[in-house]
Design a protein around this motif. Structure first.
Motif, PDB file in Angstrom:
ATOM      1  N   PRO A 175      61.167  44.980  33.400  1.00 53.38           N
ATOM      2  CA  PRO A 175      60.110  43.960  33.378  1.00 53.38           C
ATOM      3  C   PRO A 175      59.034  44.306  34.419  1.00 53.38           C
ATOM      4  O   PRO A 175      59.296  45.015  35.399  1.00 53.38           O
ATOM      5  CB  PRO A 175      60.841  42.672  33.761  1.00 53.38           C
ATOM      6  CG  PRO A 175      62.284  42.949  33.515  1.00 53.38           C
ATOM      7  CD  PRO A 175      62.477  44.417  33.750  1.00 53.38           C
ATOM      8  N   SER A 176      57.827  43.788  34.218  1.00 52.75           N
ATOM      9  CA  SER A 176      56.737  44.038  35.160  1.00 52.75           C
ATOM     10  C   SER A 176      56.052  42.733  35.529  1.00 52.75           C
ATOM     11  O   SER A 176      55.988  41.801  34.723  1.00 52.75           O
ATOM     12  CB  SER A 176      55.705  45.006  34.560  1.00 52.75           C
ATOM     13  OG  SER A 176      55.107  44.454  33.393  1.00 52.75           O
ATOM     14  N   VAL A 177      55.570  42.688  36.762  1.00 53.58           N
ATOM     15  CA  VAL A 177      54.807  41.550  37.267  1.00 53.58           C
ATOM     16  C   VAL A 177      53.479  42.066  37.788  1.00 53.58           C
ATOM     17  O   VAL A 177      53.430  43.091  38.476  1.00 53.58           O
ATOM     18  CB  VAL A 177      55.570  40.818  38.396  1.00 53.58           C
ATOM     19  CG1 VAL A 177      54.633  39.937  39.223  1.00 53.58           C
ATOM     20  CG2 VAL A 177      56.703  39.986  37.818  1.00 53.58           C
ATOM     21  N   ALA A 178      52.390  41.363  37.460  1.00 55.50           N
ATOM     22  CA  ALA A 178      51.057  41.761  37.917  1.00 55.50           C
ATOM     23  C   ALA A 178      50.367  40.569  38.571  1.00 55.50           C
ATOM     24  O   ALA A 178      50.448  39.442  38.072  1.00 55.50           O
ATOM     25  CB  ALA A 178      50.215  42.270  36.753  1.00 55.50           C
ATOM     26  N   VAL A 179      49.695  40.843  39.687  1.00 57.36           N
ATOM     27  CA  VAL A 179      48.985  39.813  40.439  1.00 57.36           C
ATOM     28  C   VAL A 179      47.506  40.176  40.509  1.00 57.36           C
ATOM     29  O   VAL A 179      47.157  41.310  40.849  1.00 57.36           O
ATOM     30  CB  VAL A 179      49.560  39.664  41.864  1.00 57.36           C
ATOM     31  CG1 VAL A 179      48.697  38.739  42.721  1.00 57.36           C
ATOM     32  CG2 VAL A 179      50.996  39.141  41.794  1.00 57.36           C
ATOM     33  N   THR A 180      46.648  39.229  40.178  1.00 54.88           N
ATOM     34  CA  THR A 180      45.206  39.469  40.183  1.00 54.88           C
ATOM     35  C   THR A 180      44.696  39.684  41.597  1.00 54.88           C
ATOM     36  O   THR A 180      45.003  38.914  42.508  1.00 54.88           O
ATOM     37  CB  THR A 180      44.463  38.283  39.544  1.00 54.88           C
ATOM     38  OG1 THR A 180      44.801  38.237  38.163  1.00 54.88           O
ATOM     39  CG2 THR A 180      42.961  38.428  39.677  1.00 54.88           C
ATOM     40  N   ALA A 181      43.863  40.729  41.770  1.00 58.44           N
ATOM     41  CA  ALA A 181      43.340  41.067  43.098  1.00 58.44           C
ATOM     42  C   ALA A 181      41.822  41.159  43.111  1.00 58.44           C
ATOM     43  O   ALA A 181      41.257  41.618  44.101  1.00 58.44           O
ATOM     44  CB  ALA A 181      43.939  42.398  43.567  1.00 58.44           C
ATOM     45  N   ALA A 182      41.155  40.733  42.057  1.00 57.51           N
ATOM     46  CA  ALA A 182      39.698  40.802  42.007  1.00 57.51           C
ATOM     47  C   ALA A 182      39.143  39.498  41.462  1.00 57.51           C
ATOM     48  O   ALA A 182      39.780  38.819  40.656  1.00 57.51           O
ATOM     49  CB  ALA A 182      39.238  41.971  41.138  1.00 57.51           C
ATOM     50  N   LYS A 183      37.931  39.166  41.933  1.00 59.25           N
ATOM     51  CA  LYS A 183      37.220  37.964  41.494  1.00 59.25           C
ATOM     52  C   LYS A 183      37.998  36.690  41.825  1.00 59.25           C
ATOM     53  O   LYS A 183      37.857  35.663  41.177  1.00 59.25           O
ATOM     54  CB  LYS A 183      36.858  38.067  40.015  1.00 59.25           C
ATOM     55  CG  LYS A 183      35.992  39.296  39.750  1.00 59.25           C
ATOM     56  CD  LYS A 183      35.540  39.429  38.321  1.00 59.25           C
ATOM     57  CE  LYS A 183      34.713  40.717  38.167  1.00 59.25           C
ATOM     58  NZ  LYS A 183      34.234  40.945  36.803  1.00 59.25           N
ATOM     59  N   VAL A 184      38.844  36.804  42.850  1.00 56.46           N
ATOM     60  CA  VAL A 184      39.495  35.658  43.485  1.00 56.46           C
ATOM     61  C   VAL A 184      39.348  35.881  44.987  1.00 56.46           C
ATOM     62  O   VAL A 184      39.075  36.991  45.442  1.00 56.46           O
ATOM     63  CB  VAL A 184      40.990  35.553  43.111  1.00 56.46           C
ATOM     64  CG1 VAL A 184      41.168  35.251  41.636  1.00 56.46           C
ATOM     65  CG2 VAL A 184      41.747  36.833  43.493  1.00 56.46           C
ATOM     66  N   THR A 185      39.517  34.821  45.764  1.00 61.82           N
ATOM     67  CA  THR A 185      39.414  35.001  47.203  1.00 61.82           C
ATOM     68  C   THR A 185      40.710  35.560  47.781  1.00 61.82           C
ATOM     69  O   THR A 185      41.779  35.443  47.176  1.00 61.82           O
ATOM     70  CB  THR A 185      39.040  33.682  47.897  1.00 61.82           C
ATOM     71  OG1 THR A 185      38.602  33.962  49.243  1.00 61.82           O
ATOM     72  CG2 THR A 185      40.195  32.710  47.917  1.00 61.82           C
ATOM     73  N   LEU A 186      40.619  36.155  48.942  1.00 62.18           N
ATOM     74  CA  LEU A 186      41.716  36.905  49.547  1.00 62.18           C
ATOM     75  C   LEU A 186      43.010  36.104  49.648  1.00 62.18           C
ATOM     76  O   LEU A 186      44.107  36.645  49.454  1.00 62.18           O
ATOM     77  CB  LEU A 186      41.283  37.356  50.952  1.00 62.18           C
ATOM     78  CG  LEU A 186      42.227  38.228  51.761  1.00 62.18           C
ATOM     79  CD1 LEU A 186      42.478  39.555  51.070  1.00 62.18           C
ATOM     80  CD2 LEU A 186      41.654  38.450  53.159  1.00 62.18           C
TER      81      LEU A 186
END
Length: 340
Positions: A158-169
């Protein structure tokens, strides 16, 4: 963000500049907080990532493979002993760990690939991974997972992805914290709470410095032999956060279609005069000594004044990883003067 060229996606572009679901859901058989899974993997586990994908397993995943910056963030949160493999820029040419590795001991993990496009699927399979974790800079694009082998890779675990762009730090920091907690990390551990306290202090220091230097124009950029990339602070998580603290970051007016940066020829590199330049500090980007021979660079007001500060344009998303970056910018803002 890192910098390489790939079909349809410029790593240099993303990293030179550089939308998940935000809140997400963290659930187990007995509710949030990790549930009844044991150290041997009993019980059940689930996590909804920023693709909106609910990832499940029969127990807490114990053998983690992650993008190097992600692995370093999970290490900061107390999961270092779970990391069995990494991919992405792990070591420099001289063999030292890349800054993205943070406090992770890269000699104790299997490196599946050190550059964009490298991912040894056979080694990955041999690790018997329970979970693959990485970031996303574009929706549904797993960072550093090659398109030509993505299906084979994602079929193995399984894979998990976390958004790192166009959101604040603070958003990817929060999301990685949620993921770590679901995997059994103690977010009340001293090292975690101390790191958060340091981050919060750094943020207030930067807020005060920015307020005291009203009108100080800051430019975030990355240099290549042919182009000068001006980053859009609305796209980059750290820059967006710095703006929220009052840093007056220049917003380019002709951002590319992917929404991360404006490409300028070196003849036009003076389009946005600034008092302070945040310059991409990675080895894949040109540094001040490399840029000295470019006439337009030498004429920039901030360059003339020596007001250039290194920019780690791809943070590791933990309080421990980001606190020094906020502190560094705060110190640079405190020292800088208006020179335009």
């Amino acid at each position: 963000m890192p910098q390489v060229r790939t079909p349809g996606l410029s790593r240099r572009g993303l990293l030179a500049a550089f939308g998940g679901l935000g809140a997400g859901a963290l659930v187990t058989a007995c509710g949030g907080g990790g549930g009844p899974a044991t150290a041997k993997g009993g019980g059940s586990w689930a996590f909804t990532d920023d693709r909106g994908k609910r990832v499940t397993a029969g127990g807490r995943p114990r053998r983690l493979v992650a993008y190097i910056g992600t692995a370093a963030a999970l290490h900061d949160l107390g999961l270092g002993d779970r990391i069995v493999g990494v991919f992405g820029p792990t070591t420099l040419k001289d063999g030292r760990p890349d800054p993205l590795a943070g406090r992770l001991d890269v000699t104790r993990v299997t490196v599946l690939g050190n550059t964009f496009g490298e991912f040894n699927v056979e080694k990955y399979a041999a690790l018997r991974p329970d979970l693959l974790v990485t970031t996303m800079y574009l929706p549904n694009a797993l960072w550093y997972v090659p398109d030509n082998s993505k299906d084979k890779i994602t079929a193995l675990a399984p894979s998990v992805a976390v958004t790192a762009a166009k959101v604040t730090l603070t958003e990817p920091i929060r999301r990685y914290g949620e993921l770590a907690a679901s995997l059994g990390a103690d977010l009340r551990a001293r090292q975690v709470t101390d790191a958060k306290a340091r981050f919060d202090r750094a943020a207030e220091t930067l807020r005060a410095a920015a307020g005291a230097k009203g009108g100080l124009k800051v430019l975030a950029a990355s240099g290549s032999p042919d182009l000068f990339y001006v980053s859009d602070p609305n796209a980059s998580a750290d820059l967006r956060y710095f703006r929220s603290l009052g840093v007056d970051l220049i917003v380019p007016d002709k951002v590319g279609s992917q929404g991360f940066f404006e490409e300028l020829s070196w003849e036009n590199a003076d389009k946005y005069p600034a008092d302070l330049i945040l310059l991409d500090a990675r080895t894949s980007a040109l540094q001040p000594k490399d840029l000295a021979a470019k006439p337009t660079w030498a004429k920039l007001p901030a360059v003339k004044a020596g007001q250039i500060t290194p920019w780690q344009s791809e943070p590791r998303f933990s309080h421990a990883g980001c606190a020094p970056l906020v502190e560094s910018l705060a110190a640079a803002v405190q020292k800088a003067a208006k020179v335009r």
